[in-house]
Scaffold this motif. Sequence first.
Motif, PDB file in Angstrom:
ATOM      1  N   ALA A 284     147.140  48.279   3.808  1.00  0.00           N
ATOM      2  CA  ALA A 284     146.061  48.261   4.792  1.00  0.00           C
ATOM      3  C   ALA A 284     145.985  49.591   5.536  1.00  0.00           C
ATOM      4  CB  ALA A 284     146.268  47.112   5.774  1.00  0.00           C
ATOM      5  N   HIS A 285     147.140  50.143   5.892  1.00  0.00           N
ATOM      6  CA  HIS A 285     147.166  51.428   6.593  1.00  0.00           C
ATOM      7  C   HIS A 285     146.590  52.526   5.710  1.00  0.00           C
ATOM      8  CE1 HIS A 285     148.600  54.426   9.471  1.00  0.00           C
ATOM      9  NE2 HIS A 285     149.067  55.104   8.442  1.00  0.00           N
ATOM     10  N   ARG A 286     146.945  52.526   4.431  1.00  0.00           N
ATOM     11  CA  ARG A 286     146.457  53.564   3.530  1.00  0.00           C
ATOM     12  C   ARG A 286     144.977  53.380   3.210  1.00  0.00           C
ATOM     13  NH1 ARG A 286     149.389  52.463  -0.295  1.00  0.00           N
ATOM     14  NH2 ARG A 286     148.008  51.733  -1.952  1.00  0.00           N
ATOM     15  N   PHE A 287     144.561  52.135   2.914  1.00  0.00           N
ATOM     16  CA  PHE A 287     143.174  51.882   2.544  1.00  0.00           C
ATOM     17  C   PHE A 287     142.227  52.097   3.711  1.00  0.00           C
ATOM     18  CE2 PHE A 287     144.501  48.713  -1.022  1.00  0.00           C
ATOM     19  CZ  PHE A 287     144.987  49.787  -1.754  1.00  0.00           C
ATOM     20  N   GLU A 288     142.733  52.017   4.933  1.00  0.00           N
ATOM     21  CA  GLU A 288     141.880  52.245   6.099  1.00  0.00           C
ATOM     22  C   GLU A 288     141.532  53.714   6.238  1.00  0.00           C
ATOM     23  OE1 GLU A 288     141.817  51.043  10.857  1.00  0.00           O
ATOM     24  OE2 GLU A 288     143.722  51.209   9.790  1.00  0.00           O
ATOM     25  N   ARG A 289     142.381  54.601   5.727  1.00  0.00           N
ATOM     26  CA  ARG A 289     142.205  56.033   5.948  1.00  0.00           C
ATOM     27  C   ARG A 289     141.787  56.805   4.704  1.00  0.00           C
ATOM     28  NH1 ARG A 289     145.269  53.869   9.513  1.00  0.00           N
ATOM     29  NH2 ARG A 289     145.483  54.740  11.615  1.00  0.00           N
ATOM     30  N   GLU A 290     141.876  56.209   3.563  1.00  0.00           N
ATOM     31  CA  GLU A 290     141.494  56.919   2.346  1.00  0.00           C
ATOM     32  C   GLU A 290     140.957  55.937   1.321  1.00  0.00           C
ATOM     33  OE1 GLU A 290     145.639  57.294  -0.076  1.00  0.00           O
ATOM     34  OE2 GLU A 290     145.533  58.432   1.792  1.00  0.00           O
ATOM     35  N   ASP A 291     140.282  56.490   0.324  1.00  0.00           N
ATOM     36  CA  ASP A 291     139.691  55.654  -0.709  1.00  0.00           C
ATOM     37  C   ASP A 291     140.770  55.052  -1.600  1.00  0.00           C
ATOM     38  OD1 ASP A 291     137.167  56.238   0.204  1.00  0.00           O
ATOM     39  OD2 ASP A 291     136.939  57.986  -1.118  1.00  0.00           O
ATOM     40  N   VAL A 292     140.429  53.881  -2.171  1.00  0.00           N
ATOM     41  CA  VAL A 292     141.341  53.239  -3.113  1.00  0.00           C
ATOM     42  C   VAL A 292     141.217  53.947  -4.464  1.00  0.00           C
ATOM     43  CG1 VAL A 292     141.989  51.058  -4.183  1.00  0.00           C
ATOM     44  CG2 VAL A 292     140.980  51.062  -1.896  1.00  0.00           C
ATOM     45  N   SER A 293     142.348  54.384  -4.995  1.00  0.00           N
ATOM     46  CA  SER A 293     142.348  55.085  -6.281  1.00  0.00           C
ATOM     47  C   SER A 293     142.510  54.077  -7.411  1.00  0.00           C
ATOM     48  CB  SER A 293     143.490  56.116  -6.323  1.00  0.00           C
ATOM     49  OG  SER A 293     143.517  56.768  -7.572  1.00  0.00           O
ATOM     50  N   ILE A 294     141.539  54.050  -8.323  1.00  0.00           N
ATOM     51  CA  ILE A 294     141.591  53.107  -9.448  1.00  0.00           C
ATOM     52  C   ILE A 294     141.318  53.842 -10.752  1.00  0.00           C
ATOM     53  CG2 ILE A 294     140.855  51.166  -7.997  1.00  0.00           C
ATOM     54  CD1 ILE A 294     138.089  51.430  -9.274  1.00  0.00           C
ATOM     55  N   GLN A 295     141.770  53.233 -11.845  1.00  0.00           N
ATOM     56  CA  GLN A 295     141.509  53.726 -13.196  1.00  0.00           C
ATOM     57  C   GLN A 295     140.957  52.562 -14.015  1.00  0.00           C
ATOM     58  OE1 GLN A 295     145.174  55.406 -14.652  1.00  0.00           O
ATOM     59  NE2 GLN A 295     145.016  57.226 -13.356  1.00  0.00           N
ATOM     60  N   ARG A 296     139.660  52.593 -14.282  1.00  0.00           N
ATOM     61  CA  ARG A 296     139.000  51.483 -14.956  1.00  0.00           C
ATOM     62  C   ARG A 296     139.282  51.495 -16.455  1.00  0.00           C
ATOM     63  NH1 ARG A 296     134.851  53.112 -11.344  1.00  0.00           N
ATOM     64  NH2 ARG A 296     134.254  51.489  -9.837  1.00  0.00           N
ATOM     65  N   VAL A 297     139.681  50.349 -16.958  1.00  0.00           N
ATOM     66  CA  VAL A 297     139.852  50.123 -18.396  1.00  0.00           C
ATOM     67  C   VAL A 297     139.348  48.712 -18.687  1.00  0.00           C
ATOM     68  CG1 VAL A 297     141.836  51.672 -18.600  1.00  0.00           C
ATOM     69  CG2 VAL A 297     142.202  49.256 -18.080  1.00  0.00           C
ATOM     70  N   PRO A 298     138.969  48.397 -19.932  1.00  0.00           N
ATOM     71  CA  PRO A 298     138.562  47.024 -20.246  1.00  0.00           C
ATOM     72  C   PRO A 298     139.686  46.047 -19.910  1.00  0.00           C
ATOM     73  CG  PRO A 298     137.927  48.511 -22.010  1.00  0.00           C
ATOM     74  CD  PRO A 298     138.781  49.309 -21.073  1.00  0.00           C
ATOM     75  N   THR A 299     139.390  45.064 -19.072  1.00  0.00           N
ATOM     76  CA  THR A 299     140.394  44.136 -18.549  1.00  0.00           C
ATOM     77  C   THR A 299     139.998  42.703 -18.848  1.00  0.00           C
ATOM     78  OG1 THR A 299     140.937  45.680 -16.759  1.00  0.00           O
ATOM     79  CG2 THR A 299     141.598  43.384 -16.466  1.00  0.00           C
ATOM     80  N   ASP A 300     140.937  41.950 -19.390  1.00  0.00           N
ATOM     81  CA  ASP A 300     140.737  40.521 -19.626  1.00  0.00           C
ATOM     82  C   ASP A 300     140.902  39.807 -18.279  1.00  0.00           C
ATOM     83  OD1 ASP A 300     140.799  37.847 -20.291  1.00  0.00           O
ATOM     84  OD2 ASP A 300     142.014  38.127 -22.085  1.00  0.00           O
ATOM     85  N   LEU A 301     139.793  39.356 -17.713  1.00  0.00           N
ATOM     86  CA  LEU A 301     139.839  38.751 -16.389  1.00  0.00           C
ATOM     87  C   LEU A 301     140.549  37.409 -16.395  1.00  0.00           C
ATOM     88  CD1 LEU A 301     136.233  39.622 -15.128  1.00  0.00           C
ATOM     89  CD2 LEU A 301     138.367  40.892 -14.763  1.00  0.00           C
ATOM     90  N   ARG A 302     140.432  36.647 -17.505  1.00  0.00           N
ATOM     91  CA  ARG A 302     141.129  35.357 -17.558  1.00  0.00           C
ATOM     92  C   ARG A 302     142.643  35.570 -17.579  1.00  0.00           C
ATOM     93  NH1 ARG A 302     140.319  29.906 -18.696  1.00  0.00           N
ATOM     94  NH2 ARG A 302     142.365  28.916 -18.441  1.00  0.00           N
ATOM     95  N   ALA A 303     143.101  36.560 -18.327  1.00  0.00           N
ATOM     96  CA  ALA A 303     144.533  36.849 -18.347  1.00  0.00           C
ATOM     97  C   ALA A 303     145.008  37.304 -16.974  1.00  0.00           C
ATOM     98  CB  ALA A 303     144.842  37.909 -19.406  1.00  0.00           C
ATOM     99  N   LEU A 304     144.163  38.059 -16.276  1.00  0.00           N
ATOM    100  CA  LEU A 304     144.528  38.506 -14.931  1.00  0.00           C
ATOM    101  C   LEU A 304     144.688  37.306 -13.997  1.00  0.00           C
ATOM    102  CD1 LEU A 304     143.065  41.543 -13.061  1.00  0.00           C
ATOM    103  CD2 LEU A 304     143.142  39.347 -11.901  1.00  0.00           C
ATOM    104  N   LEU A 305     143.753  36.344 -14.058  1.00  0.00           N
ATOM    105  CA  LEU A 305     143.845  35.170 -13.196  1.00  0.00           C
ATOM    106  C   LEU A 305     145.042  34.299 -13.573  1.00  0.00           C
ATOM    107  CD1 LEU A 305     140.137  34.037 -12.723  1.00  0.00           C
ATOM    108  CD2 LEU A 305     141.555  35.467 -11.244  1.00  0.00           C
TER     109      LEU A 305
END
Length: 358
Positions: A186-207
């Motif tokens: 929360a402290h980091r996300f409040e002051r800077e952008d969230v760094s992400i790397q998008r790749v094809p993700t199986d959402l059902r496996a994630l859940l």
Amino acid sequence: MSARLTSEHHPEPGLAGRRRAGRNTLRTQFALVIFLLAFLPNLVLTFTAQPNLPAGALLGWMLLVGVLCGMVGYVLSGALLRPLSRLQAEVESGDLPARTDDPAEILALRRAFTDVLDRLGTEQTRRNAFMATLVHDLKTPLIAAGHLTHALTTLPLPEAERREVGTQMQAETQRLLALVQQMADAHRFEREDVSIQRVPTDLRALLDGVARRVQPQTEWGSLTLSVEGHGVALADAQVLERAVTNLAENAIRYAHSRVELSVTPEGLAVADDGPGLGGSLALLAQPFTSQPTAIAGQQYTAGTAGLGLFIARRIAEAHGGELRYTYHPHQLPEHDAASLSASCLPTIFTLTLPEVTP
């Protein structure tokens, strides 16, 4: 001796600064401008007319005109700056009543100061909430871990009980680490952008992975946890899983009997049959705002719900989506709640994604 001479020849900076500030005030500048506007035309007219007066009388006349112009400048500058002086006194007292008789510029300043005071109040409230979170959420597992450690080191426990105490200590340690991680995120996300790397993700496996992680919590609360839907999207699986885990843990905290994680055409949804939020999502999805609150007539102690919602919202925004919240209490019947689909559960959080492929 030299130090004494130095102090005699150089007055203290504070006094000199106050003298300069006294001369360099807005009222002084206004008074000087009005004085010059009133005095200079009189001076020009007097010398242009070339009156047959003695020099002493002429000097006395100009001195009298100068004094009168200075008094007029002082009085008029005070009248012009009266709304500003009143605003200064109100800001110093912290009370800014609504006024409509001020000039437009003062009204704009009043609105700006009101916004600043509101933001300062919000920051103070968040600071208090942060301290409440520390006291409650850190103190409780630390006390529990202390009792378990005392039992483990001083009591003659059988081997089976010692293993059970060790398991409980590990659970309390994991709870502390999770809370510290949430605070750091929360402290980091409040002051800077969230760094992400998008790749094809199986959402059902994630859940499914999130469900396995939070399954022990549902067993403690005798809740039913289910996962529905299939889909693939471009996302950062690790970061997205953190957001869904926060939403799932919040749902488990407040649910009565059921929590459901689902893949929808919009993204990922977390639904439960709990009482819903005690305020708007925009207000609660802020860092360190998890004060004790009343939800549906029940009093809930301070926790990390505000942190979890804030982190989930920032992660959703980093993926090009948003965090949505809906609550429909009329959709929940009094019986057979276990047979309801996620769309019929009253409390639904949806983490939207730009594109979900079935």
